[in-house]
Design an enzyme around this catalytic site. Structure first.
Site, mmCIF file in Angstrom:
data_model
loop_
_atom_site.group_PDB
_atom_site.id
_atom_site.type_symbol
_atom_site.label_atom_id
_atom_site.label_comp_id
_atom_site.label_asym_id
_atom_site.label_seq_id
_atom_site.Cartn_x
_atom_site.Cartn_y
_atom_site.Cartn_z
ATOM 1 N N ASP A 33 0.820 -1.206 0.000
ATOM 2 C CA ASP A 33 0.000 0.000 0.000
ATOM 3 C C ASP A 33 0.857 1.262 0.000
ATOM 4 O OD1 ASP A 33 -2.673 1.317 0.455
ATOM 5 O OD2 ASP A 33 -1.655 1.980 2.275
ATOM 6 N N GLU B 176 1.017 -0.590 -5.107
ATOM 7 C CA GLU B 176 0.059 0.488 -5.344
ATOM 8 C C GLU B 176 0.892 1.767 -5.440
ATOM 9 O OE1 GLU B 176 -3.609 3.045 -3.452
ATOM 10 O OE2 GLU B 176 -1.903 2.370 -2.280
#
Length: 765
Positions: free
Chosen positions: A434, A487
């Site tokens: 993330d 990401e």
């Protein structure tokens, strides 16, 4: 200091003697101090520091030690009335020194095997003395920790049940280099850790204590004396199990799960992910079916995902987090699956069940930041430790959290080992990392003057780059078949390039296997959200992705982030009436599954849920209730997703050359007036699939498209306008044979009917 509870728990360290009854032994009689000489008093400073929990070497003061004339024993047991040393032929009561300290010198030539009989005002407990044990952490472990290279850090730090020197118990270890002292406390000592100070193991900053009798299920924390002398009570950073939030204690645990996924694990690395079908169903576990446990989810989720044909599931973060509304993105227990749905073994059971159903498991991993809770990592031992010492580097400007200090070897080790931990201990098949962009740039969400450049004058966070490279290299080396996914929302060069291949910017690749294509997501959703009459002015938003489609290895994500916080559910982004919204939704999914890259779809979007996702209620499953009048509309979309996955898996042109520009060719990339996109996908042998997406609400008859002259006829294999999906069932029923009319740069062409707001896939007959 709190009053001592009257009924010690017999399952915790020591053994409560049974009360006298007609069928149990009588309580032993207390012995005197006959033959026990007074021990030399502790130095005032040692005594004060020991009692304050600020001593670096309690084992040098407590336990049994040879002295002139015998063996000196010293025990720290608050609230005890007396302490007696027991051994073979030995029973000697120690002198009371006050403040819970008991001591004496016995006329022995060597330290015997002994235990302690601790007498309280209403009972007696026989227990092993923690301070008679040698360190339970080896020199190699300490060396690797000191080097920041312990790839199995979870086996060295934290709470580990074991048998040490022939005695069962738990070894507690914690990294706290700035602490004056550390004590273990928990339910086994009524949360008064006075009796259990830990010893420092030198320059590594590691503290250790073996507690005999403590086992699986015990609750604990570390009581840390900070440099200023104050105390802080902290959960274990390496805890592998935690209490259910909002409770915050760590729990001693050991796994008893017997894995049954040997076939899956042996085969998962046989074919590279980039050359394999890869479609992902993204799930927020606590809300997929609210209130289900891991084991209950294992009864439902694998069957559901397998029925829909997805190859993988991706879980929003499952590591422990205190606030459910963070969806797991503010982690406090990096090594512990959230206890909201069960134990770590229960989570293993779920992963095992998914593997046995043929489904890979990806988890979201959050090494970018951590929350400021005063019982967790923030200023863990009284000074900056896991976070950077420079506030401009440690304070995350967007989330009110702290950023890790990637330049500190021990912190980097904590995170790299954590990545491999999930893959090795829980058989996870992929890590989606993330917020990579927030890690890579020193000026991320910061204005001028709020950040300092790196040593070369640039904005790149060189420490974070090195960390990500090390993490990826370690995971791929240790865990064959695992994929890492970034990401990363910027144009950083080489996110999925190998770490040893230096790019034009002077950096080696970050080493990820895949990267979320945020540009494709943003542009394509922008296009389909426009009214059809306006789409011709935004045609490039659907074609621009092919300009850079092979610059990285991409995943096309329609994730949770796109269906919350006012962004609307996927079907609700589409303009028009309910029929047009569903048709556009279906056409968009058909375009997405045919586009180069892997697919990811968040739960609820597979059946066109109209409402935004809520972590408290989860998907609107009632939309699929046969008693609901519009149920066929939603079931039809779900049937399409199943067929998309089925045809996709059986069609190598759609996945075999995902990272090869030779696997894609535009047929009609400039048909803006018609809102049409047509392209060919080819497999390794050159076999084609023709995908045509039409985003106008009209039927186009005899629409001409150029095709290769090597294919004698084309047949529909998927049409999103089929009646079974809720469409108008305008289809090309018969095979389409090319005629000699050149078109789109091809010597021959076909004429087909384009349904309104639909995607059609065709393959050679």
């Amino acid at each position: 200091m709190t009053a001592r509870p009257q009924n010690p728990d017999p399952s915790r360290p020591g053994r409560t003697k049974p009360s006298p009854t007609t069928d149990t032994p009588s309580k032993p009689k207390r012995g005197g101090s006959h033959g026990v000489r007074a021990a030399r008093p502790l130095a005032a400073d040692d005594r004060a520091r020991l009692l304050a929990g600020a001593h670096h070497d309690p084992h040098g003061l407590l336990g049994a030690h040879p002295v002139r004339g015998g063996i000196a024993f010293r025990v720290l047991r608050p609230y005890a009335q007396a302490v007696t040393v027991l051994g073979e032929g030995l029973r000697a009561e120690l002198h009371d020194e006050g403040d819970g300290l008991f001591s004496g010198v016995l006329p022995l030539s060597e330290v015997p095997a002994y235990s302690l009989l601790v007498t309280y005002d209403d009972n007696e407990i026989e227990a092993e003395d923690p301070y008679r044990f040698l360190p339970a952490l080896g020199e190699l472990d300490l060396h690797l920790i000191g080097e920041g290279r312990h790839e199995e850090l979870w086996t060295a730090l934290g709470a580990r049940p074991m048998t040490h020197q022939g005695v069962p118990g738990t070894r507690f270890t914690v990294w706290a280099p700035n602490a004056l002292g550390v004590r273990v406390t928990g339910d086994f000592c009524y949360w008064d850790g006075t009796a259990y100070p830990m010893r420092s193991l030198g320059s590594t900053g590691v503290w250790e204590l073996f507690l005999p009798g403590v086992g699986d299920g015990a609750l604990y924390k570390f009581d840390i004396a900070r440099p200023d002398g104050s105390h802080t009570l902290r959960a274990d950073p390496m805890a592998r199990r935690t209490e259910v939030p909002p409770a915050t204690a760590s729990i001693v645990t050991e796994s008893h799960h017997v894995w049954q996924d040997d076939l899956w694990m042996a085969a998962r690395g046989d074919r590279p992910v980039h050359e394999s079908p890869f479609s992902v169903y993204e799930v927020h576990l606590p809300s997929w079916r609210p209130r289900l446990t891991y084991r209950q989810l294992a009864e439902q989720l694998p069957a559901y995902v397998r029925d829909l044909g997805f190859t993988h599931v991706e879980f929003l973060p499952v590591a422990e987090h205190p606030f459910g509304g963070s969806w797991g993105y503010q982690v406090t227990g990096f090594y512990a699956p959230t206890a909201r749905m069960g134990t770590p073994d229960d989570f293993r059971f779920l992963v095992d069940a998914l593997h046995r159903a043929g489904i890979g498991v990806i988890v979201d991993w959050v090494p970018a930041h951590f929350p400021k809770d005063d019982w967790a990592l923030a200023h863990f031992d009284g000074r900056t430790l896991y976070e950077h010492e420079d506030p401009t580097r440690s304070e995350h400007p967007d989330w009110g959290t702290l950023e890790f200090d990637y330049g500190r070897k021990e912190v980097r080790n904590f995170l790299v080992a954590n990545a491999t931990y999930w893959c090795e201990e829980f058989h996870i098949d992929g890590l989606r990392v993330d917020a990579v962009a927030s890690m890579l740039y020193l000026d991320y969400s910061r204005e001028a003057g709020e950040w300092s450049p790196n040593e070369h004058g640039g904005r790149e966070n060189l420490d974070a780059v090195a960390f990500l490279q090390e993490m990826n290299a370690t995971v791929y080396r240790r865990c064959p078949g695992v994929i890492t996914i970034a990401e990363e929302s910027t144009a950083w060069d080489g996110v999925t390039r190998a770490t040893h291949h230096v790019g034009p910017g002077g950096f080696g690749g970050l080493g990820f296997g895949l990267k979320w294509n945020m540009g494709w997501m943003h542009d394509s959703l922008g296009y389909v959200s426009k009214e059809p009459v306006h789409r011709k002015y935004h045609h490039h938003e659907m074609t621009f992705s092919m300009v850079y489609a092979y610059s990285e290895n991409y995943v096309l994500p329609i994730s949770h982030d796109e269906v919350v916080h006012g962004k609307r559910a996927l079907v609700s982004k589409m303009p028009g009436d309910w029929w047009q919204q569903r048709a556009t939704h279906r056409a968009y999914l058909g375009f997405m599954w045919a586009h180069p890259g892997k697919q990811l779809l968040f739960m609820g979007q597979e059946f066109a849920q109209g409402a935004e996702w809520s972590e408290t209620t989860g998907p609107d499953w009632w939309l699929l209730d046969p008693s609901y009048s519009a149920e066929p509309d939603h079931r039809g979309v779900r049937d399409l997703v199943r067929d998309l996955n089925t045809v996709y898996r059986d069609a190598p042109p759609l996945w075999q050359r995902d990272t090869d520009p030779g696997g894609f060719a535009w047929v009609a990339g400039d048909a803006a007036e018609d809102n049409v996109f047509a392209f060919l996908r080819h497999d390794a042998s050159g076999a084609p699939l023709l995908a045509v997406s039409h985003f106008s609400p009209v039927v186009r008859h005899d629409y001409r498209l150029g095709v290769p002259d090597t294919v004698p006829a084309w047949a529909e294999v998927l049409n999103t306008d089929a009646a079974r999906y809720g469409g108008g069932d305008i289809r090309n029923e018969d095979p389409l044979k090319p005629d000699s009319t050149p078109s789109h740069g091809q010597p021959v062409s076909i004429q087909l009917t384009l349904p309104p707001l639909a995607t059609v896939w065709l393959r050679p007959v």
